[in-house]
Design a protein around this motif. Sequence first.
Motif, PDB file in Angstrom:
ATOM      1  N   UNK A 180      -8.050  11.311  -8.975  1.00  0.00           N
ATOM      2  CA  UNK A 180      -9.004  12.126  -8.198  1.00  0.00           C
ATOM      3  C   UNK A 180      -8.346  13.400  -7.683  1.00  0.00           C
ATOM      4  N   UNK A 237      -4.652  11.040  -0.122  1.00  0.00           N
ATOM      5  CA  UNK A 237      -5.422   9.887  -0.605  1.00  0.00           C
ATOM      6  C   UNK A 237      -6.876  10.216  -0.888  1.00  0.00           C
ATOM      7  N   UNK A 238      -7.311  11.444  -0.596  1.00  0.00           N
ATOM      8  CA  UNK A 238      -8.703  11.796  -0.864  1.00  0.00           C
ATOM      9  C   UNK A 238      -8.842  13.286  -1.097  1.00  0.00           C
ATOM     10  N   UNK A 284      -4.311   1.084  -7.739  1.00  0.00           N
ATOM     11  CA  UNK A 284      -5.009   1.738  -6.627  1.00  0.00           C
ATOM     12  C   UNK A 284      -4.548   3.188  -6.487  1.00  0.00           C
ATOM     13  N   UNK A 286     -13.097   3.268  10.368  1.00  0.00           N
ATOM     14  CA  UNK A 286     -13.539   3.779   9.057  1.00  0.00           C
ATOM     15  C   UNK A 286     -14.753   4.713   9.186  1.00  0.00           C
ATOM     16  N   UNK A 325      -5.625   5.542  -9.400  1.00  0.00           N
ATOM     17  CA  UNK A 325      -6.988   6.080  -9.267  1.00  0.00           C
ATOM     18  C   UNK A 325      -7.018   7.249  -8.288  1.00  0.00           C
ATOM     19  N   UNK A 326      -6.329   7.075  -7.143  1.00  0.00           N
ATOM     20  CA  UNK A 326      -6.283   8.168  -6.156  1.00  0.00           C
ATOM     21  C   UNK A 326      -5.672   9.412  -6.787  1.00  0.00           C
ATOM     22  N   UNK A 337      -7.499  14.936   2.670  1.00  0.00           N
ATOM     23  CA  UNK A 337      -8.890  15.356   2.547  1.00  0.00           C
ATOM     24  C   UNK A 337      -9.315  16.241   3.717  1.00  0.00           C
ATOM     25  N   UNK A 366      -4.140  10.055   4.160  1.00  0.00           N
ATOM     26  CA  UNK A 366      -5.528  10.215   4.595  1.00  0.00           C
ATOM     27  C   UNK A 366      -5.810  11.620   5.114  1.00  0.00           C
ATOM     28  N   UNK A 382     -14.813   9.903  10.184  1.00  0.00           N
ATOM     29  CA  UNK A 382     -14.334  11.055   9.407  1.00  0.00           C
ATOM     30  C   UNK A 382     -14.985  12.376   9.833  1.00  0.00           C
ATOM     31  N   UNK A 393       0.828  -1.211   0.000  1.00  0.00           N
ATOM     32  CA  UNK A 393       0.000   0.000   0.000  1.00  0.00           C
ATOM     33  C   UNK A 393       0.864   1.264   0.000  1.00  0.00           C
TER      34      UNK A 393
END
Lengths: 340, 340
Positions: free
Chosen positions: A284, A247-248, A277, A195, A280-281, A225, A222, A198, A154
């Motif tokens: 975005x 990551x977001x 993976x 999870x 894709x991040x 965001x 993380x 947030x 990861x």
Amino acid sequence: MLAFALGITAAQAQAPASAPPLQVREIGSMHVGGQVRALDGMPMREMVPSPGAPPIRMDPNGEFMVEGMYAQYVKLAEPRARYPLLLWHGGGLTGVTWETTPDGRPGWQMYFLRQGHDVYVSDAVERGRAGWARFPEIFAGEPVFRTMGEGWGLFRVGPQEGWNADPARRRAFPETLFPVAAWNDFTRQSVPRWPTTDRQIQAAYNEYVRKVCPCVIIVHSQGGNFAFNAALAAPDKVRAIIAIEPSGTPAAATDASPLRNVPHLVVWGDYFAESPFWQRIRGNVERWVGSIREAGGTADIMDLPAEGVRGNSHMLMMDRNSDEVASRIQAWMERQGLMR
Amino acid sequence: MLAFALGITAAQAQAPASAPPLQVREIGSMHVGGQVRALDGMPMREMVPSPGAPPIRMDPNGEFMVEGMYAQYVKLAEPRARYPLLLWHGGGLTGVTWETTPDGRPGWQMYFLRQGHDVYVSDAVERGRAGWARFPEIFAGEPVFRTMGEGWGLFRVGPQEGWNADPARRRAFPETLFPVAAWNDFTRQSVPRWPTTDRQIQAAYNEYVRKVCPCVIIVHSQGGNFAFNAALAAPDKVRAIIAIEPSGTPAAATDASPLRNVPHLVVWGDYFAESPFWQRIRGNVERWVGSIREAGGTADIMDLPAEGVRGNSHMLMMDRNSDEVASRIQAWMERQGLMR
């Protein structure tokens, strides 16, 4: 090489033991945010608080102070930076991310102190010194515990199938700059995460920004965001965001125009080709970068391999060239006028 | 008054913002101790790591690095103390105990830095940045969460029946020195604890002592027993123990003779007459003090009310006279020859 380009001596870049002492005005900490939650109806329990002490009866019901976060600061006698620098960690980790690297080198906390920033290192809600709350009664659901092997793939240190519990049998990317011999030490920094929290994490970060900013934020993974949203909530308080492999992002339809005066820098390491993976991040995040630019803002991308720096993992601040990456970020901050 | 007695100026004792800068050589941190534990047989789970990111499948099985502890250090350019000073917290708390007080004054971390000690602040196994492990699979049993009200009586700030969720209706001991208006802020520092992890906590503390000592340890409450046992395990490494209201001791039959060269100081606050629970603890601890003395060692007791200092709670390092209490401890360390 970069050190020469920036006019930084090797001694400054590496901050050895022989560096001049830091002139520190104050070291301290605080908890911010959170709320009181009451629980009732649970049965009494009995416990021995420590060996040799008499048992005490514990009523698990009552009021609990929950959902706050923790921040520690080191303030310099004469900071050169215009604003405090806030370091926000990623998922399953704490502020330790920014301290001494797993292989024992000074981390980015020390690097940026030596560059003249007042540095704040925080633990988000539920992690580290922020504490965590009873679940599922207060925190919904249950926490996730990161295995020692999960980060290997990861965090793009090596192929996931290269992970092995036996350190001698692990296979990393050949040119990785992560200090792989210290992998087990790195995993000591892992903490459980939910999870489902947030909203609470964001609320505490927003309160933290209200309390200690104006500021500059360096944020990882993380945390990205949360920093983007904290800036949307207080664009006058956040003077820049440096997002390390975020990551977001805010939802695609979010209006980025409040951020047109908040310069952004996004930093990417290596080995994206190995990770659909992360591709894709990245897509975005770069759409969000585009939204900021379309709104008239500054959003730069530092693609390290494209700049000739190969081998960085997701944990850039721990990689063997951590000081070099930090010096590039420092140079960007200088260009943005964030230093006196 | 005490400041005059010790020849310390008010400016030094209170360490205001106008104090000269600390000359800091290095700020860093480490994790020590712990072990790898493997879990298997649990079903796969799916989670979204952060909003907007694609879901990932989580295998909860695998290896986990557990039962380590965390320590952060601030090393001075020219320490005056002969040994690093380690600050160990009590039950349900973290190293934050020693940082800024809940009402925002500099805590004992800063006090002892200003007196010339290299200061280490740690989080024991399961707490704060040490992280915690899945239960009941790795940590036995379940954690205890401290209510906001429990400490009111247990820490002798007021009678337990004086606790009220409404701050305006709380009743403290009339002369308490705890900053009661900051009680809710203090409760933000609480973290869950397990009644079942003493063995693991002790093992990590012993490893910590092996790694960073020789040293002097200041320890609070539940930590007391861990420090007494760590000194028994490495009497050549621990040069003094200052136990602030320790809540436990080694078993009564333990041979204290290994500690005859480890000077001890036990510090007690006020309001023992109000707490049969604390009277029993104090009896156990003073028997242990007697064992050290019988073995030919030094074990002093600082009974603050007997010395004319009234109103201290169990949280001496947060009480309004925290600097005064610290200055008495500093004077004891000077008398023990622990400073250059």
